[in-house]
Design an enzyme around this catalytic site. Structure first.
Site, PDB file in Angstrom:
ATOM      1  N   GLY A  35       2.660  -0.460  -3.305  1.00 15.37           N
ATOM      2  CA  GLY A  35       3.615   0.004  -3.592  1.00 15.37           C
ATOM      3  C   GLY A  35       4.277   0.911  -2.372  1.00 15.37           C
ATOM      4  O   GLY A  35       4.025   1.463  -2.051  1.00 15.37           O
ATOM      5  N   GLY A  92       5.902   4.010  -2.191  1.00 18.85           N
ATOM      6  CA  GLY A  92       5.962   5.421  -3.008  1.00 18.85           C
ATOM      7  C   GLY A  92       6.998   6.647  -2.246  1.00 18.85           C
ATOM      8  O   GLY A  92       6.817   7.689  -2.727  1.00 18.85           O
ATOM      9  N   LYS A 119      14.022   5.808   3.164  1.00 16.52           N
ATOM     10  CA  LYS A 119      12.913   6.422   3.396  1.00 16.52           C
ATOM     11  C   LYS A 119      12.277   7.874   2.892  1.00 16.52           C
ATOM     12  O   LYS A 119      12.565   8.225   4.147  1.00 16.52           O
ATOM     13  CB  LYS A 119      12.119   5.508   4.800  1.00 16.52           C
ATOM     14  CG  LYS A 119      10.346   6.254   4.815  1.00 16.52           C
ATOM     15  CD  LYS A 119      10.358   5.921   5.957  1.00 16.52           C
ATOM     16  CE  LYS A 119       8.606   5.737   5.980  1.00 16.52           C
ATOM     17  NZ  LYS A 119       7.360   5.234   6.851  1.00 16.52           N
ATOM     18  N   ASP A 163       5.129  14.055  -3.004  1.00 22.31           N
ATOM     19  CA  ASP A 163       6.087  13.935  -3.815  1.00 22.31           C
ATOM     20  C   ASP A 163       7.401  12.570  -3.394  1.00 22.31           C
ATOM     21  O   ASP A 163       8.621  12.636  -3.741  1.00 22.31           O
ATOM     22  CB  ASP A 163       7.233  15.123  -3.524  1.00 22.31           C
ATOM     23  CG  ASP A 163       6.669  15.890  -1.855  1.00 22.31           C
ATOM     24  OD1 ASP A 163       7.122  14.238  -1.535  1.00 22.31           O
ATOM     25  OD2 ASP A 163       7.087  16.340  -1.479  1.00 22.31           O
ATOM     26  N   ASP A 181      -0.957  -4.117   3.691  1.00 22.37           N
ATOM     27  CA  ASP A 181       0.019  -3.984   3.552  1.00 22.37           C
ATOM     28  C   ASP A 181       1.092  -2.943   4.115  1.00 22.37           C
ATOM     29  O   ASP A 181       2.924  -3.108   4.370  1.00 22.37           O
ATOM     30  CB  ASP A 181       0.242  -2.673   1.961  1.00 22.37           C
ATOM     31  CG  ASP A 181      -0.373  -1.510   2.187  1.00 22.37           C
ATOM     32  OD1 ASP A 181      -1.848  -1.869   3.100  1.00 22.37           O
ATOM     33  OD2 ASP A 181       0.034  -0.585   2.750  1.00 22.37           O
ATOM     34  N   ASP A 186       6.415   0.502   8.874  1.00 23.23           N
ATOM     35  CA  ASP A 186       6.082   1.515   9.048  1.00 23.23           C
ATOM     36  C   ASP A 186       5.477   2.350  10.220  1.00 23.23           C
ATOM     37  O   ASP A 186       4.210   1.970  10.225  1.00 23.23           O
ATOM     38  CB  ASP A 186       4.810   1.231   7.566  1.00 23.23           C
ATOM     39  CG  ASP A 186       5.459   0.295   6.278  1.00 23.23           C
ATOM     40  OD1 ASP A 186       6.519   0.204   6.258  1.00 23.23           O
ATOM     41  OD2 ASP A 186       4.635  -0.352   5.216  1.00 23.23           O
TER      42      ASP A 186
END
Length: 530
Positions: free
Chosen positions: A112, A114, A135, A147, A278, A288
């Site tokens: 997922g 994060g 992001k 975090d 992913d 990504d």
């Protein structure tokens, strides 16, 4: 709102919530990590940044999207609030996507978003919904021991590569804004037990959608067949309406787009670094940007990620790994009752689709009209001497453009001698190898016999072989300056990247990786934290 201008429009900025309206979600605590079964997303909420500042704004992309202007007084402050998460746009249901994935070949279960929070969708002037996501704005229910924030270093890399790949003609997500947050974020860049505090930042990413192969995988793995069907229906209606809700047609289309994407990457010498399921988009976009790089020197076994000790995602295996990932996607779709044999038949055609597209790219880079299947061995000989001579891929192919226009075979060979010397990373100057000389003569003869004019051949080569790519050492210099509040280097880099295929041979040579960058973190040494 499309095409609106003025700061008042940013104050009233509104998005749609198509994804969250169509699919079930978990509306529980937005910052607590947990498993979220039986949903496609979970509610998320950006954490309040201490002092957000809009550092980079993509005015060209904003204009394409029909977004309000940032030119008016006060607009930058409004933009900083919106694109840092300090203020949530009207109509937004901030959320993090739930997905799973095979990471380095192993099933990792629920993953997922994060470090990403989706704001919703903006309808562009063509009527296409574009997902806006932040992001680095803080924890989500899918944050795994981190975090949820991002640092300036990785944010600049993401921003630059998104826009560079777009300018290079490679399907990609885009970058709209870069905001510094005022946070100090702890990161261990090389995972070697030496964390440091770095300035925090947030990139606003834009794409028609960010659905990944892993979005389908998680529902199949958890026997959530009803959810898998709902996700499929949404994906088809939103992104592939012409395919008439046919799972086989979707699979064929995703395989087609992925083959095209891999051909782009390999023809340019680009290495992604983390090609997990992913991290592959069903839309065939590059997404990504973490550890990435360009072949300098040419080495099919080079990987951009130090964590990838098995070199699973090295340059030469990217097309093969994409096919493996597609097999996992096909397995997920089979849970909708699609015959496995028909899915496997489509997947078998992936190699031919990739090879055809890669050969088309290589024909253009070599100034030829076409290549045929019998040219595979000829291309293999080219790559063999490129590796032996430690050739910089970008410099070599741009240099061959100069040789096309040589007046004679002798002049062409003199040109090749210069290109060899300019492109090689051999520590000491070495003469052109016999294999390279033989290959070059054969290529020159094909050029002379080609039905393409020299002008057309030169044009094809220039349009396929960039003069400028965002090398990691260039990025490192821009990042170091930005961390000291000097943004001029980043601005100059972004400006140059708008026209990557323009420029002459001397400039290409000037981009050659310097020796100091070979082992420097962020240049030659990269991880997922990069």
């Amino acid at each position: 709102m499309a095409g609106a201008t003025g700061v008042a429009d940013w104050a009233d900025f509104r998005v749609e919530s198509a994804f969250t309206a169509a699919l079930p979600g978990d509306r529980g605590a937005p910052h607590i990590s947990r498993l979220t079964p039986d949903v496609c997303w979970a509610a998320a909420q950006p954490e309040m940044p201490p002092s957000p500042v809009l550092r980079v704004w993509n005015a060209q992309l904003a204009d394409e999207l029909g977004l309000p202007s940032m030119a008016e007084s006060g607009a930058a402050e409004a933009g900083a609030a919106l694109f840092s998460g300090k203020r949530v746009a009207a109509g937004s249901t901030p959320y993090a996507m739930r997905y799973g994935g095979h990471q380095f070949g192993n099933w990792a279960g629920q993953l997922g978003d994060g470090r990403v929070i989706n704001l919703g969708e903006w309808r562009d002037p063509r009527g296409v919904l574009q997902t806006l996501q932040l992001k680095g704005p803080g924890r989500t229910p899918y944050s795994r021991g981190a975090d949820g924030r991002a640092v300036l270093r990785s944010s600049i890399r993401e921003y630059v590569l998104s826009e560079a790949m777009h300018a290079l003609g490679v399907p990609t997500s885009r970058a709209l804004a870069l905001v510094t947050t005022g946070h100090a974020v702890e990161r261990d860049m090389l995972y070697d037990g030496h964390p440091t505090l770095e300035p925090g930042a947030i990139v606003t990413r834009v794409a028609p959608g960010f659905i990944r192969l892993g979005n389908f995988e998680i529902h199949a793995a958890q026997d959530e067949t009803s959810l898998l069907q709902q996700l499929f229906d949404f994906c088809m209606a939103q992104h592939f309406p012409a395919l008439e809700r046919d799972p086989l047609a979707l699979y064929a289309e995703v395989c087609e787009r992925t083959a095209e994407l891999m051909a782009h990457w390999t023809a340019l010498g680009f290495v992604h670094g983390v090609m997990n399921t992913d991290n592959l988009s069903v839309l065939g976009l590059t997404i990504d940007y973490g550890p990435f790089g360009w072949l300098e020197p040419f080495d099919p076994a080079w990987t951009a990620n130090e964590v990838d000790t098995g070199r699973r995602y090295c340059y030469g295996r990217q097309p093969q790994m994409a096919q493996w990932n597609l097999s996992r996607f096909g397995s997920a779709l089979s849970r909708l009752g699609v015959p496995v044999a028909e899915l496997e038949s489509i997947l078998r055609g992936y190699t031919d689709r990739y090879n055809g597209r890669f050969q088309a790219h290589m024909a253009a880079k070599l100034g030829l009209r076409t290549l045929v299947a019998d040219d595979q061995e000829w291309l293999g000989a080219l790559f063999a001497w490129m590796q032996e001579g430690q050739m910089d891929m970008t410099i070599l192919f741009r240099g061959l453009v100069e040789c096309v226009n040589a007046a004679s075979a002798a002049d062409a060979e003199d040109c090749f001698d210069q290109v060899w010397a300019a492109a090689s990373y051999e520590p000491e100057p070495t003469p052109v190898s016999g294999a390279a000389r033989s290959w070059f003569r054969g290529w020159w003869e094909r050029q002379q016999a080609s039905s393409l004019s020299r002008q057309d051949a030169t044009r094809r080569m220039r349009e396929a072989s960039p003069a400028f790519v965002p090398r990691n050492w260039r990025l490192a210099q821009a990042i170091e300056a930005a961390e000291s509040d000097d943004w001029s280097g980043l601005e100059a880099l972004l400006q140059r990247l708008q026209t990557p295929y323009a420029g002459d041979f001397p400039e290409v040579v000037a981009q050659k990786r310097p020796q100091w960058a070979v082992s420097r973190p962020g240049c030659g040494r990269l991880t997922c934290s990069s």
